[in-house]
Write a protein that holds these residues in place. Structure first.
Motif, PDB file in Angstrom:
ATOM      1  N   PRO A 147       0.813  -1.218   0.000  1.00  0.00           N
ATOM      2  CA  PRO A 147       0.000   0.000   0.000  1.00  0.00           C
ATOM      3  C   PRO A 147       0.850   1.273   0.000  1.00  0.00           C
ATOM      4  O   PRO A 147       1.999   1.266   0.431  1.00  0.00           O
TER       5      PRO A 147
ATOM      6  N   CYS B  78       3.351   1.166   3.418  1.00  0.00           N
ATOM      7  CA  CYS B  78       3.824  -0.066   4.061  1.00  0.00           C
ATOM      8  C   CYS B  78       4.889   0.277   5.097  1.00  0.00           C
ATOM      9  O   CYS B  78       5.841   0.991   4.779  1.00  0.00           O
TER      10      CYS B  78
ATOM     11  N   CYS C 293       8.501  -7.630   4.696  1.00  0.00           N
ATOM     12  CA  CYS C 293       7.118  -7.465   5.142  1.00  0.00           C
ATOM     13  C   CYS C 293       7.138  -7.597   6.660  1.00  0.00           C
ATOM     14  O   CYS C 293       7.272  -8.706   7.188  1.00  0.00           O
ATOM     15  N   ARG C 294       7.061  -6.454   7.326  1.00  0.00           N
ATOM     16  CA  ARG C 294       7.178  -6.469   8.783  1.00  0.00           C
ATOM     17  C   ARG C 294       6.086  -7.330   9.415  1.00  0.00           C
ATOM     18  O   ARG C 294       6.316  -8.014  10.405  1.00  0.00           O
TER      19      ARG C 294
ATOM     20  N   CYS D   8      -1.431  -2.508   6.807  1.00  0.00           N
ATOM     21  CA  CYS D   8      -1.450  -3.965   6.576  1.00  0.00           C
ATOM     22  C   CYS D   8      -2.862  -4.517   6.437  1.00  0.00           C
ATOM     23  O   CYS D   8      -3.050  -5.593   5.860  1.00  0.00           O
TER      24      CYS D   8
ATOM     25  N   CYS E 189      -3.820  -5.041   2.924  1.00  0.00           N
ATOM     26  CA  CYS E 189      -2.704  -5.445   2.060  1.00  0.00           C
ATOM     27  C   CYS E 189      -2.843  -6.902   1.628  1.00  0.00           C
ATOM     28  O   CYS E 189      -2.948  -7.806   2.465  1.00  0.00           O
TER      29      CYS E 189
HETATM   30  S1  SF4 Z   1       1.367  -6.665   5.276  1.00  0.00           S
HETATM   31 FE1  SF4 Z   1       2.005  -4.655   6.064  1.00  0.00          FE
HETATM   32  S2  SF4 Z   1       4.236  -4.813   6.292  1.00  0.00           S
HETATM   33 FE2  SF4 Z   1       3.582  -6.483   4.938  1.00  0.00          FE
HETATM   34  S3  SF4 Z   1       3.803  -5.695   2.877  1.00  0.00           S
HETATM   35 FE3  SF4 Z   1       1.673  -5.328   3.483  1.00  0.00          FE
HETATM   36  S4  SF4 Z   1       1.664  -3.256   4.375  1.00  0.00           S
HETATM   37 FE4  SF4 Z   1       3.800  -3.929   4.255  1.00  0.00          FE
END
Ligand code: SF4
Length: 244
Positions: free
Chosen positions: A72, A77, A86-87, A104, A107
């Protein structure tokens, strides 16, 4: 496809592909190019190799690859954009009390990655073609590190990507983006270098299909509780009961 190959000749990716895939494995590469030409890239998904059903997906040598461009933009993100991070997935398992960051929540990487974990599959946030070559195609070809994979990517990349999968012996399911994707070489090249101002989206029916695909591949009992990052790839960690 041929325009892509021609342009790639002048880039490091093309030379690396030649050095790591074509030169050591010319017959496999020729077969992969020929087989890729026979695939149908016009539908909602393209099956590569002996890809048949989700029943054969999941477990240690399975990989789910998602484009970084799905991340996003607003709110952004928390891991940044043009990277393999990807935290959210990297901090699984999370407690019920942990609030899901706003970015998230919507996402696709969060949803797809969480379902991939249940299927015991590794997750890879895809960035440049060269990283995909080094992280996926070459290890699949040289060590059979991956033998099956589900990928979300732009329609423009489908055929070159299929060549890499076929040369590496990876059965795959490729789902093209519906919106925000790169449709020509200049746009693709900018994204390959990290400049991508649009957020890509999957067709809702494809997002449902991926969800159902990964749910059907879920392992019971759950084989993994979280991920550990090795290089650029998130690999499932054994569930606690399995690790003892
Ligand atoms: S889940 Fe959260 S940390 Fe992972 S890619 Fe999507 S926005 Fe980024």
């Amino acid at each position: 496809m041929w325009a892509f190959c021609w342009h790639s000749l002048f880039r490091e990716y093309g030379w690396q592909f030649f050095r790591r895939i074509v030169w050591p494995h010319p017959v496999k590469t020729a077969k992969a190019v020929r087989a890729s030409g026979a695939l149908d890239y016009t539908g909602d998904r393209t099956a590569v190799g002996a890809a048949d059903s989700e029943q054969t997906f999941g477990g240690a040598r399975s990989l789910v690859g998602v484009g970084f461009c799905l991340k996003p933009l607003d709110p952004p993100c928390p891991s940044g954009r043009f990277n393999h991070d990807c935290r959210f997935l990297e901090t699984l398992p999370r407690s019920e009390a942990d609030e899901i960051p706003a970015a998230c929540r919507s996402c696709a990487i969060r949803e797809i990655g969480t379902l991939a974990l249940r299927a015991g599959a590794a997750v890879y946030v895809m960035t440049s073609a060269q990283d995909i070559l080094l992280d996926v195609f070459a290890p699949a070809l040289n060590e059979s590190r991956f033998t099956s994979g589900l990928f979300t990517l732009c329609r423009y990349s489908l055929r070159p990507f299929a060549v890499g999968l076929l040369a590496g012996g990876v059965r795959g399911w490729m789902f093209p983006f519906e919106k925000g994707d790169c449709r020509d070489y200049p746009t693709w090249l900018r994204a390959d270098r990290g400049t991508k101002e649009e957020r890509t989206e999957l067709k809702p029916s494809n997002r449902t299909a991926i969800r159902e695909f990964l749910r059907a591949a879920a392992q019971k009992p759950a084989a993994a509780s979280g991920f550990e990052k090795r290089g650029h790839v998130l690999f499932p960690l054994p569930a606690e009961s399995e690790a003892k």
